[in-house]
Design an enzyme around this catalytic site. Structure first.
Site, PDB file in Angstrom:
ATOM      1  N   GLU A 276       0.935  -1.170   0.107  1.00  0.00           N
ATOM      2  CA  GLU A 276      -0.131  -0.002   0.024  1.00  0.00           C
ATOM      3  C   GLU A 276       0.894   1.137  -0.162  1.00  0.00           C
ATOM      4  OE1 GLU A 276      -3.276  -0.069  -0.480  1.00  0.00           O
ATOM      5  OE2 GLU A 276      -3.168  -2.179  -0.536  1.00  0.00           O
ATOM      6  N   ASP A 357       3.861  -4.449  -5.769  1.00  0.00           N
ATOM      7  CA  ASP A 357       4.514  -5.507  -5.146  1.00  0.00           C
ATOM      8  C   ASP A 357       6.036  -5.424  -5.240  1.00  0.00           C
ATOM      9  OD1 ASP A 357       2.073  -6.701  -4.788  1.00  0.00           O
ATOM     10  OD2 ASP A 357       2.018  -7.755  -6.814  1.00  0.00           O
TER      11      ASP A 357
HETATM   12 ZN   LIG Z   1      -2.563  -2.716  -4.716  1.00  0.00          ZN
END
Ligand SMILES: [Zn+2]
Length: 412
Positions: A276, A357
């Site tokens: 996030e 990621d």
């Molecule tokens: Zn995401």
């Protein structure tokens, strides 16, 4: 046939066919063999369950889309929009703005009532059957009542301001509306977290402990301006889990679903938070806001050319021309552009997920926990491990889980 009507009908049907084809492919691409990656992670039994869940959901949305299409075509062909207008004009409201607000409120109400059986069935039959539903019928009713009131209040205020602009400003109304809605788009996350979300859920500060220390340590390390960490009681309604953060500048809050805390280790949660934070650091949130502001600008600009177009009103069999009905019809006419936009935005969002990621892996210096977190998330959400690429292309804002794991493993 009126060519606006032809465009609208052809597109409604085209969109429907596209959806059905993609769903059909998606059903066919369900595979009974457990992907290698998930060996020892998913029992064959639970994996089969995940496919039944996917299958049941797809079939259910095929029924609801068919019904929605039929309702929409009937309302348009039988002049439903005109009947509603004539009905409201009976009350001798001599103010087009108020008339317009009522017109919109009734359409919103009609839509909400139509969607009720669908969400009831989805919650108490499908989600219930697969063990996701934690909501009760009382909670469902109170949620529905709250949602109706909120959408009426917020909707009425926004529509009142928009219609007043068109009624009294005239020529540059689109610029004012654009400006005004842009402010709402920017403020919405703050309004949501402070006013709307607390109406439905309880937010509690995360208690002191190792998880809090680890989160604080991580945010200091990457210089993320974290102010508070909250736990939200998402488990009150569903066992699906999530994490997000909101806030401006140096005042960021992280919100974790209590279900997330239950199903994941502290290190997995840090990996999810790092993902996030990656969205924030890579400016995805700012870019998305700019894109939405830009696209509604184009929409309001185009609306100028159609808002009082006689042919468009003829397509909907209207007796009277008005700004409010013009806005409704334009939004229906505009839907092909919306479909196209959402395909482009989904592709962009999938790219951003890979980037976030990557950020998570780089800043934690570990692949294992993010992969574990993703696997755990997809097992507990019974996610479809083999969605069809065409379905992904049309609908997925996140890449399929196996593609994400593969990309993480390929990182240096
Ligand atoms: Zn995401």
């Amino acid at each position: 046939m009126n060519y606006f009507l032809s465009i609208i009908l052809i597109f409604l049907i085209f969109e429907y066919i596209l959806e059905i084809i993609s769903k059909y492919y998606n059903l066919r691409s369900l595979k009974t063999n457990l992907p290698l990656e998930f060996n020892n992670f998913y029992s064959q039994k639970k994996y089969t369950l995940s496919q039944e869940y996917t299958r049941e959901n797809i079939k259910f949305t095929i029924y609801t889309s068919t019904l929605n299409l039929l309702i929409m075509i009937s309302v348009i062909s039988f002049g439903g929009f005109n009947y509603l207008d004539l009905f409201l004009r009976n009350f001798n409201i001599n103010n087009d703005v108020f008339l317009g607000v009522l017109y919109f409120v009734i359409i919103i109400l009609f839509n909400t009532i139509l969607s009720l059986p669908k969400s009831y069935y989805s919650t108490f039959y499908i989600e219930q059957k697969y063990g996701f539903n934690k909501s009760t019928k009382t909670l469902f009713v109170s949620d529905t009542v709250k949602q109706i009131f909120l959408s009426m209040i917020i909707g009425s205020i926004i529509i009142f301001l928009l219609l007043s602009t068109y009624e009294y400003i005239g020529q540059y109304a689109w610029l004012f509306c654009w400006f005004f809605l842009s402010i709402i788009i920017v403020l919405m996350p703050i309004i949501y977290i402070n006013i709307i979300a607390p109406i439905f859920n309880k937010f509690q500060k995360l208690e002191d402990g190792t998880l809090k220390e680890k989160i604080q340590y991580y945010s200091q390390k990457v210089k993320f301006p974290l102010s508070e960490i909250y736990i939200v009681d998402g488990s009150k309604r569903s066992s699906h889990s999530n994490a997000y953060f909101t806030g401006f500048g140096s005042n960021k809050r992280i919100v974790l679903f209590d279900t997330l805390l239950k199903n994941h280790t502290d290190d997995e949660i840090i990996a999810i938070i790092a993902h996030e934070v990656g969205h924030y650091k890579k400016k995805h949130i700012v870019t998305n806001t700019v894109i939405s502001i830009f696209s509604i600008g184009i929409m309001f600009y185009l609306l100028e050319f159609f808002i009082k177009n006689q042919l468009l009103f003829d397509a909907f069999k209207m007796d009277y021309i008005s700004n409010y009905a013009g806005i409704v019809f334009f939004s229906i006419l505009y839907s092909p552009i919306n479909v196209f936009l959402s395909i482009v935005l989904n592709a962009y969002s999938r790219k951003n997920e890979f980037d976030a990621d990557k950020y998570s892996v780089e800043t934690i210096d570990d692949k294992k926990n993010l992969i574990l977190a993703l696997k755990n998330l997809s097992v507990s959400n019974l996610s479809n491990l083999n969605p069809h690429p065409f379905y992904v292309f049309l609908n997925y804002s996140h890449p399929p889980i196996l593609k994400r794991i593969e990309a993480i493993q390929n990182l240096k």
